[in-house]
Write an enzyme that holds these catalytic residues in place. Structure first.
Site, PDB file in Angstrom:
ATOM      1  N   GLU A  45       0.751  -1.136   0.034  1.00 38.40           N
ATOM      2  CA  GLU A  45      -0.016   0.022   0.008  1.00 38.40           C
ATOM      3  C   GLU A  45       0.824   1.034   0.049  1.00 38.40           C
ATOM      4  O   GLU A  45       0.487   2.258  -0.729  1.00 38.40           O
ATOM      5  CB  GLU A  45      -0.865  -0.170   1.269  1.00 38.40           C
ATOM      6  CG  GLU A  45      -2.033  -1.004   1.009  1.00 38.40           C
ATOM      7  CD  GLU A  45      -2.845  -1.281   2.216  1.00 38.40           C
ATOM      8  OE1 GLU A  45      -2.317  -1.523   3.421  1.00 38.40           O
ATOM      9  OE2 GLU A  45      -4.135  -1.179   2.301  1.00 38.40           O
ATOM     10  N   GLU A  81      -3.409  -9.524   3.845  1.00 40.64           N
ATOM     11  CA  GLU A  81      -4.205  -9.261   5.129  1.00 40.64           C
ATOM     12  C   GLU A  81      -5.117 -10.156   5.344  1.00 40.64           C
ATOM     13  O   GLU A  81      -5.429 -10.388   6.522  1.00 40.64           O
ATOM     14  CB  GLU A  81      -4.713  -7.922   5.048  1.00 40.64           C
ATOM     15  CG  GLU A  81      -3.850  -6.425   5.267  1.00 40.64           C
ATOM     16  CD  GLU A  81      -3.380  -6.313   3.963  1.00 40.64           C
ATOM     17  OE1 GLU A  81      -3.093  -6.934   2.798  1.00 40.64           O
ATOM     18  OE2 GLU A  81      -2.526  -5.242   3.812  1.00 40.64           O
TER      19      GLU A  81
HETATM   20  C1  3H9 Z   1      -1.385  -4.539   7.192  1.00 42.97           C
HETATM   21  O1  3H9 Z   1      -0.298  -4.442   6.328  1.00 42.97           O
HETATM   22  C2  3H9 Z   1      -2.588  -3.981   7.521  1.00 42.97           C
HETATM   23  C3  3H9 Z   1      -2.683  -2.714   6.525  1.00 42.97           C
HETATM   24  O2  3H9 Z   1      -3.294  -2.955   5.419  1.00 42.97           O
HETATM   25  C4  3H9 Z   1      -3.371  -1.625   6.906  1.00 42.97           C
HETATM   26  C5  3H9 Z   1      -3.038  -1.015   8.198  1.00 42.97           C
HETATM   27  C6  3H9 Z   1      -3.815   0.235   8.605  1.00 42.97           C
HETATM   28  N1  3H9 Z   1       4.547  -6.993  11.880  1.00 42.97           N
HETATM   29  O3  3H9 Z   1       8.154 -14.774   9.311  1.00 42.97           O
HETATM   30  P1  3H9 Z   1       9.499 -14.708   9.647  1.00 42.97           P
HETATM   31  C7  3H9 Z   1       8.087 -10.844  12.549  1.00 42.97           C
HETATM   32  S1  3H9 Z   1      -1.391  -6.233   8.178  1.00 42.97           S
HETATM   33  C8  3H9 Z   1       5.302  -7.433  13.025  1.00 42.97           C
HETATM   34  O4  3H9 Z   1       9.962 -15.674  10.482  1.00 42.97           O
HETATM   35  P2  3H9 Z   1      10.410 -15.040   7.086  1.00 42.97           P
HETATM   36  C9  3H9 Z   1       7.850 -12.180  12.779  1.00 42.97           C
HETATM   37  O5  3H9 Z   1       6.960 -12.401  13.950  1.00 42.97           O
HETATM   38  C10 3H9 Z   1       0.355  -6.947   7.683  1.00 42.97           C
HETATM   39  N2  3H9 Z   1       6.035  -8.557  12.866  1.00 42.97           N
HETATM   40  O6  3H9 Z   1      10.330 -14.414   8.611  1.00 42.97           O
HETATM   41  C11 3H9 Z   1       9.142 -12.855  13.168  1.00 42.97           C
HETATM   42  O7  3H9 Z   1       9.567 -12.595  14.606  1.00 42.97           O
HETATM   43  P3  3H9 Z   1      10.526 -13.381  15.443  1.00 42.97           P
HETATM   44  C12 3H9 Z   1       0.219  -7.702   6.217  1.00 42.97           C
HETATM   45  C13 3H9 Z   1       6.580  -9.109  11.949  1.00 42.97           C
HETATM   46  O8  3H9 Z   1      11.632 -14.449   6.170  1.00 42.97           O
HETATM   47  C14 3H9 Z   1      10.153 -12.018  12.177  1.00 42.97           C
HETATM   48  O9  3H9 Z   1       9.594 -10.938  11.847  1.00 42.97           O
HETATM   49  N3  3H9 Z   1       1.483  -8.368   6.199  1.00 42.97           N
HETATM   50  C15 3H9 Z   1       5.652  -8.845  10.849  1.00 42.97           C
HETATM   51  O10 3H9 Z   1      10.069 -16.481   6.950  1.00 42.97           O
HETATM   52  C16 3H9 Z   1      10.487 -12.775  10.856  1.00 42.97           C
HETATM   53  O11 3H9 Z   1       9.281 -13.335  10.491  1.00 42.97           O
HETATM   54  C17 3H9 Z   1       1.872  -9.643   6.435  1.00 42.97           C
HETATM   55  O12 3H9 Z   1       0.901 -10.264   6.607  1.00 42.97           O
HETATM   56  C18 3H9 Z   1       4.831  -8.119  10.518  1.00 42.97           C
HETATM   57  N4  3H9 Z   1       3.963  -7.388   9.597  1.00 42.97           N
HETATM   58  O13 3H9 Z   1       9.285 -14.497   6.166  1.00 42.97           O
HETATM   59  C19 3H9 Z   1       3.411 -10.005   6.038  1.00 42.97           C
HETATM   60  N5  3H9 Z   1       6.052  -9.706   9.869  1.00 42.97           N
HETATM   61  O14 3H9 Z   1      11.720 -13.672  14.718  1.00 42.97           O
HETATM   62  C20 3H9 Z   1       3.755 -11.088   7.495  1.00 42.97           C
HETATM   63  C21 3H9 Z   1       7.141 -10.445  10.119  1.00 42.97           C
HETATM   64  O15 3H9 Z   1      10.155 -12.588  16.529  1.00 42.97           O
HETATM   65  N6  3H9 Z   1       5.049 -11.347   7.449  1.00 42.97           N
HETATM   66  N7  3H9 Z   1       7.283 -10.177  11.473  1.00 42.97           N
HETATM   67  O16 3H9 Z   1       9.508 -14.716  15.464  1.00 42.97           O
HETATM   68  C22 3H9 Z   1       5.363 -12.491   6.490  1.00 42.97           C
HETATM   69  O17 3H9 Z   1       4.494 -12.848   5.954  1.00 42.97           O
HETATM   70  C23 3H9 Z   1       6.731 -12.898   6.719  1.00 42.97           C
HETATM   71  O18 3H9 Z   1       7.164 -12.668   7.864  1.00 42.97           O
HETATM   72  C24 3H9 Z   1       7.596 -12.574   5.662  1.00 42.97           C
HETATM   73  C25 3H9 Z   1       9.096 -13.120   6.068  1.00 42.97           C
HETATM   74  C26 3H9 Z   1       7.308 -12.918   4.275  1.00 42.97           C
HETATM   75  C27 3H9 Z   1       7.725 -11.108   5.562  1.00 42.97           C
END
Ligand code: 3H9
Length: 701
Positions: free
Chosen positions: A105, A125
């Site tokens: 976004e 999301e």
């Molecule tokens: C959103 O964006 C809402 C908006 O539309 C509107 C707002 C108004 N936040 O997965 P990993 C942490 S909703 C906080 O093992 P990978 C995760 O907990 C969001 N923390 O790595 C972990 O912590 P720890 C939409 C986050 O390389 C560490 O980072 N976005 C977030 O296998 C490593 O993560 C998503 O849904 C976050 N957003 O994969 C994407 N993301 O080491 C969510 C990760 O302490 N994220 N952490 O356990 C993912 O899909 C994967 O993390 C990603 C990397 C593909 C990025």
């Protein structure tokens, strides 16, 4: 605050650089930093164009999910995005890694986007029970089209940079991996061309091909794919608003619908699972830096359906695997099943012929222990029989090379006893796959008393390599998943004896969200298999009514789907009620003096779920699972529990532990202590007004 986003300039090009490890999530300092740096750019007369770029392994991967349970703090992301778009000078997003959710976004608030080819872009999301709430539902349809945007948002699946480029979400693909250099060259090109800011909000939505029934039909097809989930319909409503309302009004609508999602129990459950899956990877006494054993070759003992499925996982990950069967006929049959499975995948278009050939080349077969001595990991996958497993492990002890990991795919048996058949119990571990092993994402990894830490660390890491979600558990009959599944089936069986129709129990469970009801699952697993497991269970409850209907059906040779008759009758794959079951239940209930009672839908769910929750609490008390959330991951990945329930322990927290305990006590009054004594942990939590999540925090789990 301050350093999460920095502003710098090289000649006329400004760089706005985000650095918020690990994934550059949009926490408050990032939102604030973006706003500050943008304003600095707007006021910097020497800067003509800006590049938004991220340090570390990825572009912004979304809003900071950890902030969602806290009060909102401004600047709020949609405002930052709108302000960025309003800038009079061009801003380019330079994307590597993943631009997800709020990250995409933000990139869409920029006027142009460039990306390296390995990047992925998406709005996931929905997987958190949310919708893209920072104008994503309004911008993506303008960029790539209504149907395509809906597909991206409703599935949550990211697009590759190349697909995003073809669809128009990326304007420039960068060759190689030097994003900064590529983005700079792109910025120079835009400057040379005198390109002006292009604001997505001003793009007319392409309504070509959107007939009057478009949304109705899209809803119908989405409903089939996303049964029970709240967020997909909210997303569709947003896109409908994008098509029918002026931009600002539709953004307002998006904001209202986002708030509804945020408040929903579904989103709380789905966000819980997001963190639960990541927590499950962490093992308190096995440090992250534990050296791993190298796994270059794998052997699977047993080429049945399970062994074949297991072998496919490794071939899919590019790891050579040798499969052992007792004779050539069994081996050929096993290899044939693998070939058929792959061919079906090719036919569905989910695998290329080249990938198919590559995978088949990686799988070989033997009928003796030759080849086993070269394997770094051996997985035994023969049928559930302790004597046989011990014999095999004794043999592996002689034949496997020193340091090889020896894993048993047992679903119930004692790993310590199996390990004792070897002189290297430190190398022995349980790898409990779920059928079909090439499809189901759960892997229960069972540590024995003597399992070495590097064997645990390597197993957890290998699970990731073969794309499984691993949960580490300790030894007990049935481990976590099956041990909790037994009371679930037990209650379904008891209700059948009490006169509740099989199909009604399943319908209520299905409508609650389970992929299948307990009776249908029992038929699929095989009633003979369940009966055998019950008979081998040393602590089987002393209760003649226990799974009585299953026992009687098995005595008649009715094993479920595989024999065409069980709790249901089968016409092909279609199930119809089996009148024999009701009649059998009536007869047996009379013998056992079980009264026929009225059972409400609410009671059906309570008895199925709370019996599991009580067992889960015992499992936690005994230290079999490290955290309640680990149990939730097991149920979301291995037992078809819908993600919007968050798993049994989260469900108990959502309902309230006091309510769970009072219901369990009600059933104890009716049925006695055998099954319905509340676990001490549950009572303790109820008395102190706490939840499983509170307990996990206190334990530091
Ligand atoms: C959103 O964006 C809402 C908006 O539309 C509107 C707002 C108004 N936040 O997965 P990993 C942490 S909703 C906080 O093992 P990978 C995760 O907990 C969001 N923390 O790595 C972990 O912590 P720890 C939409 C986050 O390389 C560490 O980072 N976005 C977030 O296998 C490593 O993560 C998503 O849904 C976050 N957003 O994969 C994407 N993301 O080491 C969510 C990760 O302490 N994220 N952490 O356990 C993912 O899909 C994967 O993390 C990603 C990397 C593909 C990025």
């Amino acid at each position: 605050m301050g350093d999460a986003v920095t502003y710098s300039r090289e000649d006329e090009i400004a760089f706005i650089t985000v650095d918020n490890p690990p994934v550059n999530a949009l926490s408050l300092p990032v939102r604030q930093g973006l706003q500050d740096c943008m304003r600095q750019f707007a006021n910097d007369s020497a800067a003509q164009i800006a590049i938004l770029i991220c340090d570390g392994r990825t572009f912004i991967a979304g809003a900071d999910i950890t902030e969602f349970d806290k009060p909102r703090q401004d600047p709020w992301l949609p405002e930052v995005v709108e302000e960025m778009e309003a800038c009079d000078k061009v801003i380019i997003a330079a994307i590597h890694g993943t631009a997800l959710g709020g990250g995409l976004e933000t990139a869409m608030g920029c006027h142009y986007r460039c990306a390296v080819k390995s990047a992925r872009l998406g709005l996931p999301e929905v997987t958190l029970g949310l919708l893209p709430g920072a104008t994503g539902t309004q911008r993506l349809p303008r960029l790539i089209g209504v149907k395509e945007a809906l597909d991206v948002m409703v599935s949550g699946r990211p697009m590759s940079a190349e697909v995003a480029f073809e669809r128009g979400a990326v304007d420039e693909l960068i060759e190689g991996q030097d994003l900064r250099a590529g983005a700079t060259a792109y910025a120079m090109k835009l400057l040379d061309q005198g390109t002006k800011p292009r604001r997505i909000r001003d793009i007319e939505i392409n309504q070509e091909g959107l007939g009057s029934k478009f949304f109705k039909e899209y809803r119908r097809s989405a409903e089939r794919r996303t049964r029970g989930f709240f967020a997909p319909e909210q997303i569709i409503k947003c896109v409908e608003a994008a098509v029918t309302m002026p931009y600002d009004e539709a953004v307002q609508r998006e904001s209202e619908l986002f708030k509804e999602c945020m408040k929903s129990a579904h989103s709380a459950a789905q966000r819980h699972l997001f963190f639960a899956e990541r927590a499950a990877n962490k093992v308190a006494d096995v440090p992250r830096e534990t050296p791993l054993r190298e796994i270059k070759r794998v052997a699977v003992i047993g080429g049945g359906t399970m062994g074949g499925g297991i072998a496919m996982n490794f071939a899919n990950a590019g790891i050579p695997v040798v499969m052992k069967e007792v004779n050539q006929e069994a081996l050929s049959r096993g290899l044939g099943i693998i070939r058929n499975n792959y061919e079906a995948t090719v036919k569905k278009g989910r695998m290329s012929s080249a990938q198919f050939e590559r995978c088949m080349d990686l799988i070989s077969g033997v009928t003796d222990y030759s080849g086993i001595s070269e394997a770094d990991l051996v997985i035994e996958a023969v049928f559930e029989n302790m004597a046989l497993k011990k014999e095999i492990f004794g043999e592996l002890d002689k034949k496997a090379k020193a340091g090889a990991i020896l894993a048993s795919n047992t679903s119930t048996l004692n790993i310590d006893e199996i390990a004792a058949a070897t002189n290297r119990p430190q190398d022995v571990i349980g790898w409990h796959f779920f059928a079909p092993a090439n499809v189901m994402t759960l892997l229960e990894i069972v540590r024995g008393d003597k399992t070495a830490k590097d064997v645990i660390a390597t197993s957890m890491a290998m699970a990731k390599t073969i794309r499984k979600t691993a949960v580490l558990v300790r030894v007990c009959f049935g481990f976590v998943g099956n041990r909790m599944f037994f009371p679930y089936v037990r209650e379904a069986q008891r209700m059948v004896l009490e006169g509740v129709p099989t199909q009604r129990i399943d319908k209520v469970a299905f409508e609650w969200g389970m992929a299948m009801g307990p009776n249908a699952v029992a038929d699929l697993s095989g009633l003979d298999v369940l009966d055998k497991v019950n008979n081998e269970w040393a602590d089987k409850p002393d209760d003649p009514a226990y799974c009585r209907v299953i026992t009687k059906l098995v005595e008649r040779g009715h094993f479920g789907q595989k024999t065409g008759v069980g709790m249901y009758q089968y016409e092909g794959r279609k199930s119809i009620p089996n009148p024999e079951v009701a009649e059998l239940a009536r007869t047996e209930a009379a013998v056992l003096e079980i009264p026929q009672i009225e059972v409400s839908d609410e009671e059906i769910i309570e008895r199925l779920m709370f019996s599991m929750v009580n067992e889960g609490a015992l499992i936690l008390q005994e230290g079999i699972a490290a955290r309640p959330s680990d149990i939730d991951v097991v149920y979301a990945h291995g037992y078809g529990m819908p993600r919007y329930r968050g798993g049994p322990m989260h469900y108990a927290d959502a309902v309230g532990i006091e309510k769970v305990v009072s219901s369990i006590s009600k059933y104890r009054d009716r049925y006695g202590d055998l099954y319905w004594t509340p676990a001490a942990l549950l009572t303790k939590l109820a008395d102190s007004g706490k939840s499983f999540a509170d307990w996990a925090r206190e334990q530091g789990a």
